[in-house]
Motif scaffolding. Structure first.
Motif, mmCIF file in Angstrom:
data_model
loop_
_atom_site.group_PDB
_atom_site.id
_atom_site.type_symbol
_atom_site.label_atom_id
_atom_site.label_comp_id
_atom_site.label_asym_id
_atom_site.label_seq_id
_atom_site.Cartn_x
_atom_site.Cartn_y
_atom_site.Cartn_z
ATOM 1 N N SER A 1 0.828 -1.208 0.000
ATOM 2 C CA SER A 1 0.000 0.000 0.000
ATOM 3 C C SER A 1 0.862 1.257 0.000
ATOM 4 C CB SER A 1 -0.935 -0.002 1.216
ATOM 5 O OG SER A 1 -1.914 -1.011 1.102
ATOM 6 N N LEU A 2 1.933 1.236 0.783
ATOM 7 C CA LEU A 2 2.845 2.385 0.794
ATOM 8 C C LEU A 2 3.544 2.546 -0.554
ATOM 9 C CD1 LEU A 2 4.373 2.053 4.369
ATOM 10 C CD2 LEU A 2 2.844 3.841 3.547
ATOM 11 N N LYS A 3 3.803 1.422 -1.214
ATOM 12 C CA LYS A 3 4.395 1.498 -2.549
ATOM 13 C C LYS A 3 3.427 2.177 -3.519
ATOM 14 C CE LYS A 3 5.051 -2.364 -4.849
ATOM 15 N NZ LYS A 3 5.657 -3.648 -5.251
ATOM 16 N N GLY A 4 2.137 1.845 -3.400
ATOM 17 C CA GLY A 4 1.139 2.503 -4.224
ATOM 18 C C GLY A 4 1.055 3.993 -3.929
ATOM 19 N N PHE A 5 1.134 4.345 -2.641
ATOM 20 C CA PHE A 5 1.154 5.762 -2.272
ATOM 21 C C PHE A 5 2.372 6.456 -2.880
ATOM 22 C CE2 PHE A 5 2.739 9.025 0.699
ATOM 23 C CZ PHE A 5 1.700 9.938 0.602
ATOM 24 N N GLY A 6 3.489 5.728 -2.970
ATOM 25 C CA GLY A 6 4.687 6.286 -3.585
ATOM 26 C C GLY A 6 4.473 6.641 -5.049
ATOM 27 N N TYR A 7 3.643 5.850 -5.768
ATOM 28 C CA TYR A 7 3.307 6.195 -7.142
ATOM 29 C C TYR A 7 2.660 7.573 -7.203
ATOM 30 C CZ TYR A 7 4.139 1.789 -9.658
ATOM 31 O OH TYR A 7 4.717 0.719 -10.273
ATOM 32 N N PHE A 8 1.672 7.786 -6.314
ATOM 33 C CA PHE A 8 0.992 9.075 -6.271
ATOM 34 C C PHE A 8 1.961 10.206 -5.948
ATOM 35 C CE2 PHE A 8 -3.094 6.745 -5.395
ATOM 36 C CZ PHE A 8 -3.757 7.216 -6.520
ATOM 37 N N LEU A 9 2.723 10.019 -4.876
ATOM 38 C CA LEU A 9 3.619 11.075 -4.417
ATOM 39 C C LEU A 9 4.678 11.399 -5.464
ATOM 40 C CD1 LEU A 9 4.472 12.966 -2.147
ATOM 41 C CD2 LEU A 9 5.863 11.114 -1.194
ATOM 42 N N GLY A 10 5.267 10.366 -6.053
ATOM 43 C CA GLY A 10 6.291 10.583 -7.065
ATOM 44 C C GLY A 10 5.756 11.315 -8.282
ATOM 45 N N SER A 11 4.599 10.868 -8.786
ATOM 46 C CA SER A 11 4.027 11.526 -9.967
ATOM 47 C C SER A 11 3.642 12.966 -9.664
ATOM 48 C CB SER A 11 2.802 10.750 -10.462
ATOM 49 O OG SER A 11 1.799 10.705 -9.461
ATOM 50 N N SER B 1 4.772 18.617 -10.718
ATOM 51 C CA SER B 1 4.385 19.902 -10.133
ATOM 52 C C SER B 1 5.492 20.947 -10.153
ATOM 53 C CB SER B 1 3.923 19.705 -8.679
ATOM 54 O OG SER B 1 4.983 19.168 -7.889
ATOM 55 N N HIS B 2 6.716 20.567 -10.583
ATOM 56 C CA HIS B 2 7.828 21.513 -10.529
ATOM 57 C C HIS B 2 8.844 21.181 -11.623
ATOM 58 C CE1 HIS B 2 11.352 23.684 -8.926
ATOM 59 N NE2 HIS B 2 10.479 24.425 -8.256
#
Length: 394
Positions: A56-66, A71-72
């Motif tokens: 689940s944290l790996k999936g959250f990492g997809y969101f955070l990374g993208s 965004s910058h």
């Protein structure tokens, strides 16, 4: 240049993969070492929770990374800095709270032969089954799925594009303007979902998060009712055989839908997306249960003095299955058909076949203790093995 970038990315992926598997190996081994042998039900819950939260944290990492990358202008470097910070944040806990005696060998260093020989028979069989279990997913997940979700409709390929009379004719998702015509971004063909990169990333991230949560809740939601909510009777090989057979159904259904449904031939995108995502969620649920049961069984079968080696050997088989699945799926998806719906359907069919092979390999495991219980009634495998060490099966 491009060659330098490819070499750098390959080496980086290799090193981070090693780091990830060493962390995963340590986490699974610790659960075995700190849980009393008679508390198998508790061990199952702990292993399921650790495995599920990791994914689940790996999936959250997809969101955070993208999010950080998009965004910058310097988003790539910001995401790497964030990753380093998160890793450093996790280090003090184990250093402070874990005993330094954990993980230390009691004799001479491990040799190459020790790494491959001397494990319980059950562990060898389960490792072989694990290879095919993960091939059942990576026959279509790692390579074909992202490309299929991005692949454009065949009707959007070959359409004129560019600036004409001060009017810009933009290409549809999954295509790019080349020499005045919209061409598919990937060379495999057309007929896919034509989704944007952002939507594809969201789908993959949600899949991993759902898959991880199913793993975490497997003891309470799935195997609990099947095993009669008996804390003393966690899953055995019969439980895995049952769920392994079920694992073949989602991809088999997708094969027939992708290959023979009019919606996919006519490129009815709404129907395609809904039917495909429903089967994807179905597979995530069933595969999450299978993976959780497997993760428990390997820790259960591992001998205390070789727990880390046993788990490492098992995950080597896991990596082998993912490697073979990725290579074979890439070849099948690229060359089976010009219609990518047909190509990925063959990948799905191969996935179902791998699931059934994994089941066939699981059957000989010597672990019928407590059976599979349908409520209070044993309904599959009634042998009760109580002798100490018999489950390990030398």
């Amino acid at each position: 240049g491009k060659t330098t970038a490819i070499v750098y990315v390959t080496l980086s992926q290799m090193l981070t993969g090693i780091a990830k598997d060493l962390t995963k190996l340590g986490g699974k081994t610790i659960t075995k070492l700190v849980t009393p042998e008679e508390k198998e039900g508790k061990l199952f819950k702990v292993v399921s929770f650790v495995t599920g939260m990791k994914n689940s944290l790996k999936g959250f990492g997809y969101f955070l990374g993208s999010l950080l990358i998009s965004s910058h202008p310097q988003g790539y470097y910001i995401s790497l800095a964030t990753l380093i910070f998160i890793i450093l944040l996790a280090i003090p806990g184990p250093l402070i709270y874990l005993s330094p005696a954990l993980g230390r060998v009691s004799k001479s260093n491990v040799t190459i032969s020790d790494a491959f020989l001397g494990y319980p028979t059950n562990l060898y069989i389960l490792s072989a089954a694990r290879t095919f279990l993960f091939m059942s997913r990576d026959m279509w997940f790692e390579v074909p799925l992202p490309f299929y979700l991005r692949s454009p409709s065949c009707g959007d390929v070959g359409v004129p594009c560019g600036v004409q009379n001060n009017i810009t004719d933009a290409c549809a998702s999954g295509t790019e303007c080349i020499n005045g015509l919209c061409e598919a971004i990937s060379p495999e063909g057309c007929g896919g979902m034509a989704l944007s990169r952002t939507i594809v990333g969201v789908i993959l991230a949600l899949y991993i998060i759902v898959y991880g949560q199913i793993q975490s809740w497997t003891p309470q939601l799935v195997t609990g009712p099947v095993n009669g909510h008996d804390k003393d009777h966690p899953p055995n090989k019969n439980t895995e055989v049952l769920w392994g057979v079920i694992n073949a159904f989602p991809t088999a259904v997708l094969f027939f839908v992708l290959r023979y449904s009019d919606a996919y031939d006519d490129h009815d995108q709404a129907t395609m997306l809904v039917s495909f995502l429903l089967c994807l969620v179905w597979f995530a649920f069933v595969f999450g249960v299978n993976s959780s049961i497997h993760s428990f069984l390997v820790v259960k079968y591992a001998e205390g003095n070789k727990a880390a080696q046993s788990v490492g050997f098992y995950y080597m088989s896991n990596a082998l299955g993912r490697l073979i699945g990725t290579l074979v799926s890439g070849a099948v998806y690229s060359y089976a058909s010009d219609n990518v719906s047909h190509s990925i359907s063959y990948c799905m069919l191969l996935g179902s076949a791998m699931s059934l092979i994994a089941v066939a390999l699981t059957v000989p495991i010597n672990d019928d203790k407590a059976a599979v219980r349908c409520g209070p009634i044993p309904c599959c495998g009634t042998q009760d093995i109580e002798e100490e060490g018999s489950v390990g099966g030398k």
